[in-house]
Design an enzyme around this catalytic site. Sequence first.
Site, PDB file in Angstrom:
ATOM      1  N   GLU A  91      54.223  37.604  42.181  1.00 42.62           N
ATOM      2  CA  GLU A  91      53.081  38.215  42.865  1.00 42.62           C
ATOM      3  C   GLU A  91      51.836  37.342  42.799  1.00 42.62           C
ATOM      4  OE1 GLU A  91      52.275  41.957  40.986  1.00 42.62           O
ATOM      5  OE2 GLU A  91      54.386  42.471  40.955  1.00 42.62           O
ATOM      6  N   CYS A 112      44.564  35.469  42.244  1.00 42.82           N
ATOM      7  CA  CYS A 112      45.190  35.644  40.934  1.00 42.82           C
ATOM      8  C   CYS A 112      46.651  35.202  41.077  1.00 42.82           C
ATOM      9  CB  CYS A 112      45.088  37.125  40.559  1.00 42.82           C
ATOM     10  SG  CYS A 112      45.959  37.533  39.051  1.00 42.82           S
ATOM     11  N   CYS A 119      57.903  38.160  31.694  1.00 44.63           N
ATOM     12  CA  CYS A 119      57.117  37.659  30.565  1.00 44.63           C
ATOM     13  C   CYS A 119      57.826  38.030  29.275  1.00 44.63           C
ATOM     14  CB  CYS A 119      55.709  38.245  30.570  1.00 44.63           C
ATOM     15  SG  CYS A 119      54.660  37.568  29.252  1.00 44.63           S
ATOM     16  N   CYS A 123      53.713  42.767  25.671  1.00 47.71           N
ATOM     17  CA  CYS A 123      52.572  43.634  25.363  1.00 47.71           C
ATOM     18  C   CYS A 123      52.943  45.043  25.834  1.00 47.71           C
ATOM     19  CB  CYS A 123      51.311  43.128  26.070  1.00 47.71           C
ATOM     20  SG  CYS A 123      50.913  41.432  25.596  1.00 47.71           S
ATOM     21  N   CYS A 126      51.957  46.545  29.437  1.00 48.59           N
ATOM     22  CA  CYS A 126      52.004  45.671  30.617  1.00 48.59           C
ATOM     23  C   CYS A 126      53.331  45.782  31.366  1.00 48.59           C
ATOM     24  CB  CYS A 126      51.758  44.234  30.169  1.00 48.59           C
ATOM     25  SG  CYS A 126      51.881  43.029  31.509  1.00 48.59           S
ATOM     26  N   CYS A 371      49.137  43.184  36.905  1.00 53.35           N
ATOM     27  CA  CYS A 371      50.217  42.231  37.099  1.00 53.35           C
ATOM     28  C   CYS A 371      51.597  42.846  36.889  1.00 53.35           C
ATOM     29  CB  CYS A 371      50.022  41.043  36.163  1.00 53.35           C
ATOM     30  SG  CYS A 371      49.952  41.464  34.428  1.00 53.35           S
TER      31      CYS A 371
HETATM   32  N1  SAH Z   1      49.730  36.668  30.094  1.00 55.09           N
HETATM   33  C1  SAH Z   1      48.354  36.398  30.311  1.00 55.09           C
HETATM   34  C2  SAH Z   1      47.942  36.431  31.761  1.00 55.09           C
HETATM   35  C3  SAH Z   1      48.548  37.499  32.612  1.00 55.09           C
HETATM   36  S1  SAH Z   1      48.104  39.167  32.246  1.00 55.09           S
HETATM   37  C4  SAH Z   1      47.505  37.341  29.497  1.00 55.09           C
HETATM   38  O1  SAH Z   1      48.038  38.270  28.924  1.00 55.09           O
HETATM   39  O2  SAH Z   1      46.309  37.103  29.425  1.00 55.09           O
HETATM   40  C5  SAH Z   1      46.494  39.268  32.984  1.00 55.09           C
HETATM   41  C6  SAH Z   1      45.634  40.365  32.410  1.00 55.09           C
HETATM   42  O3  SAH Z   1      46.056  41.646  32.896  1.00 55.09           O
HETATM   43  C7  SAH Z   1      45.690  40.427  30.902  1.00 55.09           C
HETATM   44  O4  SAH Z   1      44.389  40.552  30.373  1.00 55.09           O
HETATM   45  C8  SAH Z   1      46.500  41.668  30.693  1.00 55.09           C
HETATM   46  O5  SAH Z   1      46.298  42.191  29.431  1.00 55.09           O
HETATM   47  C9  SAH Z   1      46.023  42.548  31.823  1.00 55.09           C
HETATM   48  N2  SAH Z   1      46.868  43.718  32.086  1.00 55.09           N
HETATM   49  C10 SAH Z   1      48.201  43.834  31.929  1.00 55.09           C
HETATM   50  N3  SAH Z   1      48.611  45.081  32.264  1.00 55.09           N
HETATM   51  C11 SAH Z   1      47.495  45.760  32.626  1.00 55.09           C
HETATM   52  C12 SAH Z   1      47.264  47.099  33.069  1.00 55.09           C
HETATM   53  N4  SAH Z   1      48.251  47.953  33.203  1.00 55.09           N
HETATM   54  N5  SAH Z   1      45.973  47.467  33.343  1.00 55.09           N
HETATM   55  C13 SAH Z   1      44.970  46.577  33.240  1.00 55.09           C
HETATM   56  N6  SAH Z   1      45.127  45.307  32.836  1.00 55.09           N
HETATM   57  C14 SAH Z   1      46.378  44.905  32.522  1.00 55.09           C
HETATM   58 FE1  SF4 Z   2      52.809  38.918  29.214  1.00 56.24          FE
HETATM   59 FE2  SF4 Z   2      51.617  41.074  30.217  1.00 56.24          FE
HETATM   60 FE3  SF4 Z   2      51.234  40.411  27.647  1.00 56.24          FE
HETATM   61 FE4  SF4 Z   2      50.130  38.893  29.588  1.00 56.24          FE
HETATM   62  S1  SF4 Z   2      49.653  41.034  29.115  1.00 56.24           S
HETATM   63  S2  SF4 Z   2      51.267  38.183  27.750  1.00 56.24           S
HETATM   64  S3  SF4 Z   2      51.726  39.058  31.181  1.00 56.24           S
HETATM   65  S4  SF4 Z   2      53.213  41.030  28.574  1.00 56.24           S
END
Ligand code: SAH
Ligand code: SF4
Length: 386
Positions: A91, A112, A119, A123, A126, A371
């Site tokens: 995406e 973006c 991944c 987390c 996510c 994402c």
């Molecule tokens: N892996 C990297 C970059 C991709 S995630 C990272 O974690 O920074 C990009 C951002 O989107 C990160 O700050 C992540 O924590 C946030 N993100 C992921 N899921 C989300 C959600 N459901 N709502 C808001 N932000 C989210």
């Molecule tokens: Fe991976 Fe999502 Fe954590 Fe970023 S926030 S490191 S994309 S699992």
Amino acid sequence: MLPDIRSQTRESLADKFAAWGQPAYRLEQLLGWLYPRRAASWDEMKNLPKALRDRLAEAYPITLPQLVVKQGARDATQKFLWRLADGALIESVLIPANPALYGEASDRHTLCISTQVGCAYGCRFCASGLDGWKRNLLPHEISGQVLAVERWNDLAAGHGTEDAGSASGGPAVPRSPLPAPRSAERLVNNIVVMGMGEPMANYDNLMSALRTLNASWGGGIGARKITISTSGVVPRIRDLGDDPLQFRLAISLHGATDEVREKIMPINRKYPLKELTAACEHYVERKGKMITLEYILIAGVNDAKDQTGPLAALARRLHAKVNLIPYNTVEGLPWARPTEDVCEAFAASVQKEGVTATLRREKGHDIDAACGQLRLKTERSEGQAI
Ligand code: SAH
Ligand code: SF4
């Protein structure tokens, strides 16, 4: 076959052209087609001799991500779901600097981009990591997201001959050459590496793609306009600090104490806050650049009043600004965003401690902008269809 032409460095192409006995200006012509003109096929490169085009076609594939679905939100944030050469889905999200409110179109856009398929970092909140990690993107698949969005934009603006909005997964690129865009006409002039995947876990391919996007012969996007977001891969944060280019850094903090952070981010066990902070200090010292601490507000997890003190202390120590983001709910996950009042109060109390903190009013909340969500939905529905 070698990897895609856009995964080659300029140096390796120069070597190849020298070995083929091609004059130097031919390389400039090729690069002009690959980047400013965003060519999708060898046939478009009309000013290259046919024999050279054939030779290139034998040596390298030339591909761009294929548009599967584009979703546009009311505020003009648009999300692109791409299919790569091996069928993988990724995406990109296009965000106008000034949402086209009141009929006024914005000419500045942030894109973006994704760096991995899935991944591995898991987390808890996510969508990107829900189905695990599939593979790293190659340099041309990272830079190709920018080129494909701009190509789509050219088509949408009426410069192309083929339907750009192919929702069937068919070709989303035109057959005929496009006019060479002038730099002032560029659609994307900011990049945030915040799509699917952990960019620092695909560091070499990412840096190769970003160097190309930054180069004057490539994407021409200033390094200061490119922000890399990481969940906290400490050694690579240090490497980025040592890199000569001035790429910006955002840290996905989401917890200002180890206790809170390790509940939602497994990486905190490997690189706890003490180490993360030291790596950020290294980056800030080397670069003299302000970093951003991203902090998603999740109800009952990290939005308590007692978290604002440690968050503000960390931000002050790092001279960082704080970006507060109300959580975007993900289907199948138990987390929720706090009420607007709670978010506002949290922001106010961080600001009261003398820290620059912004509260993002999510753009594109209605198009699964966080994402990984659109891909997950599409993959799961395609899986069911088989
Ligand atoms: N892996 C990297 C970059 C991709 S995630 C990272 O974690 O920074 C990009 C951002 O989107 C990160 O700050 C992540 O924590 C946030 N993100 C992921 N899921 C989300 C959600 N459901 N709502 C808001 N932000 C989210
Ligand atoms: Fe991976 Fe999502 Fe954590 Fe970023 S926030 S490191 S994309 S699992």
